[in-house]
Write a protein that holds these residues in place. Structure first.
Motif, PDB file in Angstrom:
ATOM      1  N   ARG A 117     -35.486   1.346 -33.166  1.00 25.67           N
ATOM      2  CA  ARG A 117     -35.648  -0.012 -33.670  1.00 25.67           C
ATOM      3  C   ARG A 117     -34.329  -0.593 -34.159  1.00 25.67           C
ATOM      4  NH1 ARG A 117     -40.313   2.190 -35.964  1.00 25.67           N
ATOM      5  NH2 ARG A 117     -39.265   2.378 -37.971  1.00 25.67           N
ATOM      6  N   SER A 118     -33.356   0.291 -34.456  1.00 28.11           N
ATOM      7  CA  SER A 118     -32.079  -0.168 -34.996  1.00 28.11           C
ATOM      8  C   SER A 118     -31.171  -0.650 -33.870  1.00 28.11           C
ATOM      9  CB  SER A 118     -31.402   0.982 -35.751  1.00 28.11           C
ATOM     10  OG  SER A 118     -30.126   0.601 -36.170  1.00 28.11           O
ATOM     11  N   ALA A 119     -30.728  -1.887 -33.968  1.00 28.13           N
ATOM     12  CA  ALA A 119     -29.854  -2.448 -32.939  1.00 28.13           C
ATOM     13  C   ALA A 119     -28.399  -2.174 -33.283  1.00 28.13           C
ATOM     14  CB  ALA A 119     -30.093  -3.944 -32.817  1.00 28.13           C
ATOM     15  N   GLU A 120     -27.659  -1.657 -32.316  1.00 22.41           N
ATOM     16  CA  GLU A 120     -26.228  -1.459 -32.507  1.00 22.41           C
ATOM     17  C   GLU A 120     -25.530  -2.750 -32.091  1.00 22.41           C
ATOM     18  OE1 GLU A 120     -23.716   2.343 -31.961  1.00 22.41           O
ATOM     19  OE2 GLU A 120     -23.602   1.262 -30.067  1.00 22.41           O
ATOM     20  N   VAL A 121     -25.071  -3.486 -33.080  1.00 24.31           N
ATOM     21  CA  VAL A 121     -24.484  -4.803 -32.846  1.00 24.31           C
ATOM     22  C   VAL A 121     -22.969  -4.674 -32.905  1.00 24.31           C
ATOM     23  CG1 VAL A 121     -24.435  -7.209 -33.590  1.00 24.31           C
ATOM     24  CG2 VAL A 121     -26.516  -5.858 -33.908  1.00 24.31           C
ATOM     25  N   GLU A 122     -22.342  -4.712 -31.746  1.00 28.29           N
ATOM     26  CA  GLU A 122     -20.879  -4.590 -31.704  1.00 28.29           C
ATOM     27  C   GLU A 122     -20.262  -5.954 -31.971  1.00 28.29           C
ATOM     28  OE1 GLU A 122     -17.417  -2.511 -28.999  1.00 28.29           O
ATOM     29  OE2 GLU A 122     -19.169  -3.352 -27.999  1.00 28.29           O
ATOM     30  N   VAL A 123     -19.386  -6.005 -32.968  1.00 29.74           N
ATOM     31  CA  VAL A 123     -18.810  -7.273 -33.415  1.00 29.74           C
ATOM     32  C   VAL A 123     -17.288  -7.226 -33.299  1.00 29.74           C
ATOM     33  CG1 VAL A 123     -18.681  -8.956 -35.283  1.00 29.74           C
ATOM     34  CG2 VAL A 123     -20.741  -7.549 -35.026  1.00 29.74           C
ATOM     35  N   LEU A 124     -16.737  -8.106 -32.477  1.00 31.09           N
ATOM     36  CA  LEU A 124     -15.288  -8.216 -32.351  1.00 31.09           C
ATOM     37  C   LEU A 124     -14.783  -9.214 -33.394  1.00 31.09           C
ATOM     38  CD1 LEU A 124     -13.208  -8.674 -29.120  1.00 31.09           C
ATOM     39  CD2 LEU A 124     -12.821 -10.137 -31.085  1.00 31.09           C
ATOM     40  N   HIS A 125     -13.775  -8.801 -34.156  1.00 31.91           N
ATOM     41  CA  HIS A 125     -13.188  -9.697 -35.168  1.00 31.91           C
ATOM     42  C   HIS A 125     -11.736  -9.316 -35.401  1.00 31.91           C
ATOM     43  CE1 HIS A 125     -13.084  -6.725 -38.507  1.00 31.91           C
ATOM     44  NE2 HIS A 125     -14.102  -6.200 -37.866  1.00 31.91           N
TER      45      HIS A 125
ATOM     46  N   LYS B 173     -30.296  -5.005 -42.951  1.00 30.63           N
ATOM     47  CA  LYS B 173     -31.344  -5.624 -42.123  1.00 30.63           C
ATOM     48  C   LYS B 173     -31.928  -4.623 -41.127  1.00 30.63           C
ATOM     49  CE  LYS B 173     -30.744 -10.634 -41.947  1.00 30.63           C
ATOM     50  NZ  LYS B 173     -32.140 -11.018 -41.753  1.00 30.63           N
ATOM     51  N   GLY B 174     -31.426  -3.379 -41.163  1.00 32.31           N
ATOM     52  CA  GLY B 174     -31.939  -2.365 -40.257  1.00 32.31           C
ATOM     53  C   GLY B 174     -31.182  -2.259 -38.958  1.00 32.31           C
ATOM     54  N   ASP B 175     -30.076  -2.986 -38.841  1.00 31.84           N
ATOM     55  CA  ASP B 175     -29.257  -2.919 -37.632  1.00 31.84           C
ATOM     56  C   ASP B 175     -28.004  -2.087 -37.918  1.00 31.84           C
ATOM     57  OD1 ASP B 175     -30.928  -4.822 -36.173  1.00 31.84           O
ATOM     58  OD2 ASP B 175     -30.134  -6.309 -37.560  1.00 31.84           O
TER      59      ASP B 175
ATOM     60  N   LYS C 122     -28.146  -7.091 -22.370  1.00 32.50           N
ATOM     61  CA  LYS C 122     -29.413  -6.744 -21.726  1.00 32.50           C
ATOM     62  C   LYS C 122     -30.415  -6.089 -22.667  1.00 32.50           C
ATOM     63  CE  LYS C 122     -27.279  -6.286 -17.168  1.00 32.50           C
ATOM     64  NZ  LYS C 122     -26.904  -5.368 -16.069  1.00 32.50           N
ATOM     65  N   SER C 123     -29.928  -5.383 -23.671  1.00 27.24           N
ATOM     66  CA  SER C 123     -30.827  -4.624 -24.538  1.00 27.24           C
ATOM     67  C   SER C 123     -31.624  -5.537 -25.474  1.00 27.24           C
ATOM     68  CB  SER C 123     -30.018  -3.633 -25.393  1.00 27.24           C
ATOM     69  OG  SER C 123     -30.810  -3.125 -26.451  1.00 27.24           O
ATOM     70  N   PRO C 124     -32.965  -5.446 -25.456  1.00 28.13           N
ATOM     71  CA  PRO C 124     -33.790  -6.228 -26.386  1.00 28.13           C
ATOM     72  C   PRO C 124     -33.481  -5.917 -27.844  1.00 28.13           C
ATOM     73  CG  PRO C 124     -35.134  -5.352 -24.607  1.00 28.13           C
ATOM     74  CD  PRO C 124     -33.791  -4.706 -24.496  1.00 28.13           C
ATOM     75  N   ASP C 125     -33.137  -4.655 -28.137  1.00 28.09           N
ATOM     76  CA  ASP C 125     -32.794  -4.275 -29.513  1.00 28.09           C
ATOM     77  C   ASP C 125     -31.533  -5.001 -29.980  1.00 28.09           C
ATOM     78  OD1 ASP C 125     -34.930  -2.575 -29.803  1.00 28.09           O
ATOM     79  OD2 ASP C 125     -33.817  -0.774 -29.221  1.00 28.09           O
ATOM     80  N   VAL C 126     -30.547  -5.081 -29.092  1.00 33.06           N
ATOM     81  CA  VAL C 126     -29.309  -5.769 -29.453  1.00 33.06           C
ATOM     82  C   VAL C 126     -29.553  -7.278 -29.566  1.00 33.06           C
ATOM     83  CG1 VAL C 126     -26.928  -6.253 -28.772  1.00 33.06           C
ATOM     84  CG2 VAL C 126     -27.873  -3.977 -28.412  1.00 33.06           C
ATOM     85  N   GLN C 127     -30.418  -7.808 -28.709  1.00 36.90           N
ATOM     86  CA  GLN C 127     -30.765  -9.228 -28.807  1.00 36.90           C
ATOM     87  C   GLN C 127     -31.400  -9.537 -30.156  1.00 36.90           C
ATOM     88  OE1 GLN C 127     -33.263  -9.881 -25.394  1.00 36.90           O
ATOM     89  NE2 GLN C 127     -31.611  -9.487 -23.930  1.00 36.90           N
ATOM     90  N   LYS C 128     -32.243  -8.640 -30.611  1.00 35.16           N
ATOM     91  CA  LYS C 128     -32.860  -8.795 -31.932  1.00 35.16           C
ATOM     92  C   LYS C 128     -31.775  -8.720 -33.017  1.00 35.16           C
ATOM     93  CE  LYS C 128     -34.734  -6.566 -35.729  1.00 35.16           C
ATOM     94  NZ  LYS C 128     -34.022  -5.720 -36.725  1.00 35.16           N
ATOM     95  N   GLY C 129     -30.826  -7.806 -32.837  1.00 36.10           N
ATOM     96  CA  GLY C 129     -29.729  -7.670 -33.794  1.00 36.10           C
ATOM     97  C   GLY C 129     -28.846  -8.900 -33.834  1.00 36.10           C
TER      98      GLY C 129
END
Length: 429
Positions: A35-43, A64-66, A320-327
């Motif tokens: 359920r945990s989305a791995e959200v890769e963030v470039l900054h 938030k669980g991500d 493509k990943s629904p989990d990442v989209q949620k994240g």
């Protein structure tokens, strides 16, 4: 701010026999991971105050669980980060979100790689929360594809209070006062102006000078409308002459110096002043310096009634990943939340982009910034920072950088020659 990088995941194996109870626990944990989305963030928030702000965002997303996947690229203006982003997008492996802004958002939209977050924006009423001058930048074809996190004022002059006292001077409100104070500081053995010899720092300093010399109407005509007559006209020549005059009050060690190192010179009193956006305040805060006591924040000479804004924002890429989209939606919602807006901007030195926030925890510089933002909106003197990617295309901005940088380093080039080159640079495609 300007110049500033990437990664991914791990397999898991086990050889030890699990009891039935342990298997049940493992299954629960596996479900949690799914359920945990791995959200890769470039900054490109890698300096002291900025890095602290990035950590806050990571912690709040984790809550938030991500899972935040850090993709930090060093460099104060974002150029390095954008190179890394292009490489990843071309490879078909973009991060979930990337720190980009201004016209670059539209350019990525044209490439068809951004995803709409309009459902989050509509649900949370972003059109009522974000100033229209900023919300329009966050949209592609009428839909939000990016979320702003703050408002930076660029046309600040930061001053070491003790240095000013040593020469019995007041913060300069005009260019005549500025150069008179700079002369006194130089005679006292203090470097009057700290700057890093990087193209974006030179461009930012010139931008503030041009606003102070010519005013908001001139600024808009030159840098927003790219009017050739204005770009090579007498007011621009005067702005360039004023800009070049500052060089005599800087030090010879500026080549390649990062902006936060220049801020450090002001913090320690080695230098007295720095033209820099209010991310510099984060460096003063990390050093436990107090505004009004240890340092002063004043608009650049002549620009008291205008405001150049620079907005940090995150655009969201198709994954493509629904989990990442949620994240991604979790991150978008988080960025405009009152809690994040307060904590983040207290750390970053900026002010909340979310309107109607309680600013009681913010310092005097932030209160001045917020008041001037509102008054500049009302009088029509709120202008986007061309030096920080907020108005011109990367091609035009880069050409302007080259002209300004060459003029700063070439003692033989005249202001009129540089102005003529700006008019030519505006036609860059």
């Amino acid at each position: 701010m300007r110049t500033q990088s990437s990664n991914l995941s791990k397999p898991y194996s086990r050889t030890v026999k699990l009891t039935a109870c342990a298997v049940g626990v493992a299954a629960l944990l596996a479900a949690g991971v799914a359920r945990s989305a791995e959200v890769e963030v470039l900054h490109y928030w890698t300096s002291g105050g900025e890095a602290k702000s990035a950590q806050v965002l990571k912690q709040m997303l984790d809550e938030k669980g991500d899972t935040w996947k850090d993709f930090a690229v060093a460099g104060g203006g974002g150029g390095n980060a954008m190179t890394a982003l292009k490489t990843r997008v071309i490879a078909g492996n973009p991060p979930a979100a990337a720190q980009i802004k201004g016209p670059a958002i539209q350019e990525w939209g044209d490439e068809g790689v951004l995803v709409s977050i309009d459902d989050v924006a509509k649900h949370e009423g972003w059109d009522k929360l974000i100033p229209p001058q900023i919300s329009s930048i966050m949209k592609y074809k009428g839909q939000y594809v990016a979320a702003p996190v703050n408002v930076h004022r660029v046309n600040w002059l930061w001053i070491n209070a003790d240095a000013l006292k040593k020469v019995s001077a007041q913060p300069p409100a005009t260019w005549d006062e500025f150069f008179k104070t700079a002369d006194a500081l130089q005679k006292a053995g203090i470097i009057p102006v700290a700057i890093g010899g990087q193209s974006w720092q030179e461009a930012e300093t010139f931008e503030t000078v041009a606003l102070g010399v010519g005013g908001a109407a001139f600024y808009k005509k030159a840098f927003v409308q790219l009017d050739p007559a204005t770009l090579k006209g007498p007011t621009m020549v005067k702005a360039l002459e004023t800009f070049k005059k500052i060089k005599a009050y800087t030090d010879k060690g500026q080549t390649g110096r990062d902006w936060n190192m220049a801020t450090g010179m002001v913090i320690t009193g080695k230098a007295a002043m720095q033209f820099m956006g209010d991310w510099a305040k984060g460096e003063f805060s990390v050093a436990n310096k107090v505004p009004g006591k240890d340092y002063l924040c004043v608009p650049g000479p002549g620009s008291q009634n205008a405001y150049t804004f620079n907005v940090d924002s995150f655009a969201f890429f198709k994954v493509k990943s629904p989990d990442v989209q949620k994240g991604q939606k979790d991150l978008a919602s988080l960025l405009l939340s009152p809690k994040f807006q307060e904590i983040f901007n207290l750390n970053k030195g900026s002010i909340p982009v979310r309107q109607g926030m309680d600013l009681s925890k913010f310092d005097a510089c932030a209160h001045r910034s917020a008041a001037d933002f509102t008054s500049s909106q009302a009088r029509g003197t709120l202008v986007p920072s061309w030096a920080h990617d907020m108005v011109d295309t990367p091609a035009v901005e880069g050409a302007f950088y080259d002209v300004i940088g060459n003029y700063w380093s070439d003692d033989n080039e005249t202001a009129q020659e540089a102005a003529d080159k700006l008019a030519v640079a505006a036609r860059t495609r």
